[in-house]
Design an enzyme around this catalytic site. Structure first.
Site, PDB file in Angstrom:
ATOM      1  N   HIS A 207       0.821  -1.210   0.000  1.00 36.95           N
ATOM      2  CA  HIS A 207       0.000   0.000   0.000  1.00 36.95           C
ATOM      3  C   HIS A 207       0.851   1.253   0.000  1.00 36.95           C
ATOM      4  CE1 HIS A 207      -3.847  -2.189   1.416  1.00 36.95           C
ATOM      5  NE2 HIS A 207      -3.531  -2.399   0.169  1.00 36.95           N
TER       6      HIS A 207
ATOM      7  N   ARG B 104     -12.746  -2.540 -12.733  1.00 34.68           N
ATOM      8  CA  ARG B 104     -12.652  -3.767 -11.925  1.00 34.68           C
ATOM      9  C   ARG B 104     -13.692  -3.693 -10.796  1.00 34.68           C
ATOM     10  NH1 ARG B 104      -6.620  -3.101 -12.821  1.00 34.68           N
ATOM     11  NH2 ARG B 104      -5.871  -5.107 -13.589  1.00 34.68           N
TER      12      ARG B 104
ATOM     13  N   ARG C  16     -16.220  -4.774 -16.085  1.00 32.23           N
ATOM     14  CA  ARG C  16     -15.924  -6.208 -15.981  1.00 32.23           C
ATOM     15  C   ARG C  16     -16.771  -6.807 -14.868  1.00 32.23           C
ATOM     16  NH1 ARG C  16      -9.985  -8.304 -14.591  1.00 32.23           N
ATOM     17  NH2 ARG C  16     -10.471  -7.524 -12.523  1.00 32.23           N
TER      18      ARG C  16
ATOM     19  N   GLU D  54      -7.560 -14.228 -21.227  1.00 29.17           N
ATOM     20  CA  GLU D  54      -6.496 -14.252 -20.220  1.00 29.17           C
ATOM     21  C   GLU D  54      -6.133 -15.669 -19.805  1.00 29.17           C
ATOM     22  OE1 GLU D  54      -7.689 -11.969 -16.789  1.00 29.17           O
ATOM     23  OE2 GLU D  54      -9.737 -12.692 -16.859  1.00 29.17           O
TER      24      GLU D  54
ATOM     25  N   ASN E 164      -1.944  -9.858 -17.653  1.00 27.82           N
ATOM     26  CA  ASN E 164      -1.455 -10.216 -16.307  1.00 27.82           C
ATOM     27  C   ASN E 164      -1.704 -11.700 -16.043  1.00 27.82           C
ATOM     28  OD1 ASN E 164      -1.252  -7.469 -16.301  1.00 27.82           O
ATOM     29  ND2 ASN E 164      -2.914  -7.125 -14.865  1.00 27.82           N
ATOM     30  N   ASP E 165      -2.926 -12.128 -16.340  1.00 27.20           N
ATOM     31  CA  ASP E 165      -3.227 -13.546 -16.141  1.00 27.20           C
ATOM     32  C   ASP E 165      -2.745 -14.394 -17.306  1.00 27.20           C
ATOM     33  OD1 ASP E 165      -4.439 -13.949 -13.606  1.00 27.20           O
ATOM     34  OD2 ASP E 165      -6.135 -12.748 -14.286  1.00 27.20           O
TER      35      ASP E 165
ATOM     36  N   ARG F  59       1.607 -15.137 -10.412  1.00 30.66           N
ATOM     37  CA  ARG F  59       1.947 -13.720 -10.612  1.00 30.66           C
ATOM     38  C   ARG F  59       2.276 -12.993  -9.319  1.00 30.66           C
ATOM     39  NH1 ARG F  59      -3.923 -11.271 -12.667  1.00 30.66           N
ATOM     40  NH2 ARG F  59      -3.470  -9.327 -11.628  1.00 30.66           N
TER      41      ARG F  59
ATOM     42  N   CYS G 215      -6.006  -4.932 -21.794  1.00 26.32           N
ATOM     43  CA  CYS G 215      -6.153  -4.168 -20.558  1.00 26.32           C
ATOM     44  C   CYS G 215      -5.207  -4.645 -19.454  1.00 26.32           C
ATOM     45  CB  CYS G 215      -7.597  -4.188 -20.072  1.00 26.32           C
ATOM     46  SG  CYS G 215      -8.176  -5.852 -19.701  1.00 26.32           S
TER      47      CYS G 215
HETATM   48  C1  PEP Z   1      -5.312  -9.200 -16.464  1.00 26.99           C
HETATM   49  O1  PEP Z   1      -5.343 -10.356 -16.013  1.00 26.99           O
HETATM   50  O2  PEP Z   1      -4.475  -8.829 -17.320  1.00 26.99           O
HETATM   51  C2  PEP Z   1      -6.268  -8.193 -15.991  1.00 26.99           C
HETATM   52  C3  PEP Z   1      -6.350  -7.017 -16.572  1.00 26.99           C
HETATM   53  O3  PEP Z   1      -7.049  -8.502 -14.931  1.00 26.99           O
HETATM   54  P1  PEP Z   1      -6.572  -8.544 -13.396  1.00 26.99           P
HETATM   55  O4  PEP Z   1      -5.205  -7.950 -13.340  1.00 26.99           O
HETATM   56  O5  PEP Z   1      -7.598  -7.773 -12.664  1.00 26.99           O
HETATM   57  O6  PEP Z   1      -6.601 -10.012 -13.119  1.00 26.99           O
HETATM   58 MG    MG Z   2      -7.075 -11.050 -14.935  1.00 24.71          MG
END
Ligand code: PEP
Ligand code: MG
Length: 575
Positions: free
Chosen positions: A193, A300, A335, A436, A459-460, A470, A507
């Site tokens: 944080h 989100r 989302r 993802e 990211n996923d 991750r 995204c």
């Molecule tokens: C992702 O997985 O790239 C994504 C945008 O979603 P989050 O980071 O919320 O899992």
């Molecule tokens: Mg994701």
């Protein structure tokens, strides 16, 4: 003599100022027996301390200036909730009474139990809740032990760099309103944080600099480079000159970037790109707007469900979504819930035991399909909010056509229900899938026929493609957006989407990292959604690019037969 120290740079910018240490971070807690007659008094002592801590936090919250990004107040709200949470309060009172021990020791036992739970968690946001527990508990402990942390509070008049073991969100807010120019802490990582708040407030920060309090002297001049994670103590004239010039360049750069705010995101050869913002709270819409984002590419919504008691009602959600939809110019992609497995909300029910591999478990769309009522409430709120602007619905973690079809059936059922009730819903609401999971990227041509858009969640996608958790620091070094397998899945998705005539965006974090902008443009991506703070930098990269030229170069990256050639062709993409 100058001393170079390295930590983790988590909030960009350079600061030059004197060190002010925050003292008294580590508390010694003793455990001792309390006689049965004194137990009531001990419980009362704990409750008094809890109330005083609550009052302190309410005071900090009331001092947050209007217009500050939403996540800042949210951090304090989280602490307020936690301080009042039964798992902390009841457990502590229980320990005092059943073990016959003092309040401090009882509180430490509750803290240890909570920290152990949070440490098991896979989700980055929830794992940082461990810090929240620490911060909240230490605030109460300080009241109990009457050892208030030595904050330079009102005395902080000279510009300074705060050096501390760790720093709570409440302290950051207080100090940022005085003359703190940068933060250096011994603990914490990029998702802590401290890091998130420092970025939101634009304060350079270096975290994870072990022994910083020992190595840096009170009042000595330091240079903090929050981008590279360097701290230079007692700099010589040459270093000072070098960093002052860098500071000036950065100020000039910020000014130039700001001048791009209302300019189009158009490449040199005329390719138009849509640059949107990722937001987490309705308040973030303001920051998106301030950075000239062309709408929201990822909202989100799970943040509405977290840091609170119980689930948000349809009305509450409707109110929140409507507020964002009305505030954002341009389309807004909402989302649906990405909760599940370890991402528990306080709904009074657990969705089964904590599994061994939560990232592979019942999360996101899987959870919503298993608990259709959870999905229905959100969907009704979302469809109703669509009457106020350009809403798009995005489904996370889609891995098969069956999931997509089930979700679409539920959405249609909600629409019919609302029509029967005479509620207004937009005529056309695009429904898209996040890509993802590798299976979705591979099956993209099949999915593309049944959705209105794709959005690539790197990211996923990277986590699942490379089998790298991750949030596991041990394997972080393997997390590579440029891995040929990842790039191939991204290309497959873009091509499948475009072949089917649907929009394809991205995204994940990769979309907002200017190091990858040229590569993604060369892959044919024209929709990027990112943290609002990155929009202008990516816009500059777009405006300086020739997409036609990049396409040819990216083809060569993909044609490379060995890793050396691959690396060379990637290098050739640089301006
Ligand atoms: C992702 O997985 O790239 C994504 C945008 O979603 P989050 O980071 O919320 O899992
Ligand atoms: Mg994701």
């Amino acid at each position: 003599m100058s001393l170079w120290l390295s930590g983790i740079g988590v909030s960009r910018g350079i600061a030059i100022a004197r060190v002010q240490k925050l003292h008294g971070g580590d508390l010694e807690i003793a455990e001792y027996a309390v006689t049965p007659e004194e137990l009531d008094r001990e419980v009362e002592r704990f409750r008094d301390a809890q109330n005083q801590a609550l009052a302190q936090l309410h005071e900090v919250r009331s001092r947050i200036p209007p217009g500050t990004p939403g996540d800042i107040a949210a951090f304090i709200d989280t602490h307020l909730l936690m301080l009042d949470d039964r798992s902390l309060v009841d457990a502590t009172v229980g320990h005092i009474r059943t073990l016959g021990i003092n309040a401090e020791a009882a509180l430490r036992r509750s803290r240890d139990a909570l920290v152990a739970v949070f440490e098991q968690m896979e989700d980055p946001y929830l794992r940082t809740r461990r810090d929240d527990v620490e911060h909240v508990v230490s605030r109460v402990q300080r009241v109990l032990t009457k050892s208030e942390r030595a904050l330079p509070d009102a005395g902080l008049t000279e510009p300074c760099v705060i050096v501390s073991d760790d720093i709570t969100p409440a302290d950051i807010i207080l100090l940022s309103q005085q003359s703190m120019l940068a933060i250096v802490t011994e603990y914490g990582g990029p998702l802590s944080h401290t890091a998130i708040l420092a970025r939101s407030l634009g304060i350079p920060a270096v975290v994870g600099l072990h022994n910083a309090r020992k190595l840096l002297r009170e009042n000595e001049t330091v240079i903090v480079d929050g981008e590279h994670g360097h701290v230079l103590a007692d700099p010589d004239a040459k270093a000072l000159d070098h960093y002052r010039r860098k500071q000036d360049q950065q100020a000039e750069d910020r000014r130039l970037l700001q001048s791009l705010r209302d300019k189009p995101a158009l490449s040199r050869d005329g390719v138009g790109v849509r640059l949107q913002a990722n937001i987490e709270l309705p308040e973030d819409a303001q920051e998106a707007e301030a950075n000239g984002a062309a709408g929201v590419g990822l909202y989100r919504t799970e943040f509405l469900y977290m840091n609170r008691k119980g689930l948000p009602t349809e009305e509450e959600q409707y109110e929140a979504y409507s507020r964002v939809v009305s505030a954002v110019k341009g389309p807004i992609t909402i989302r649906t819930l990405d909760l599940g497995a370890d991402k528990q909300v306080d709904s009074g029910q657990r969705h089964g035991p904590t599994p061994n591999n939560p990232a592979l478990g019942l999360r996101a769309i899987r959870l919503c399909l298993k608990e259709p009522e959870l999905f229905r409430v959100q969907m009704r709120a979302l469809l109703r909010a669509s009457a106020h602007g350009q809403v798009r619905i995005m489904l996370p973690m889609i891995s098969s056509l069956a999931e997509l079809r089930q979700a679409r059936t539920l959405i249609s059922a909600c629409r019919t229900e609302l029509a029967r009730e005479g509620r207004k819903v937009a005529d056309h609401i695009p429904v898209g899938a996040m890509i993802e999971v590798p299976a979705a990227a591979i099956a993209a041509p099949l999915l593309a026929r049944e959705v209105d858009f794709f959005s690539i969640g790197t990211n996923d996608l990277i986590q699942y493609t490379l089998a790298i958790d991750r949030v596991d620091d041990e394997v972080n070094y393997l997390y590579d957006p440029l891995h040929p397998a990842v790039l191939r899945l991204i290309r497959m998705t873009i091509e499948a989407g475009h072949a089917a005539g649907i929009e394809v965006g991205m995204c994940g974090e990769m979309a907002g990292d200017v190091r990858y902008t040229r590569l993604l443009l060369g892959l044919g991506l024209t929709e990027f959604s990112m943290h609002p703070a990155n929009v202008l930098e990516v816009k500059r990269a777009v405006r300086e690019s020739e997409v036609g030229d990049l396409r040819a170069k990216v083809d060569r990256v993909f044609a490379a037969t060995g890793m050396d050639e691959f690396e060379r062709e990637l290098q050739a993409l640089k301006p």
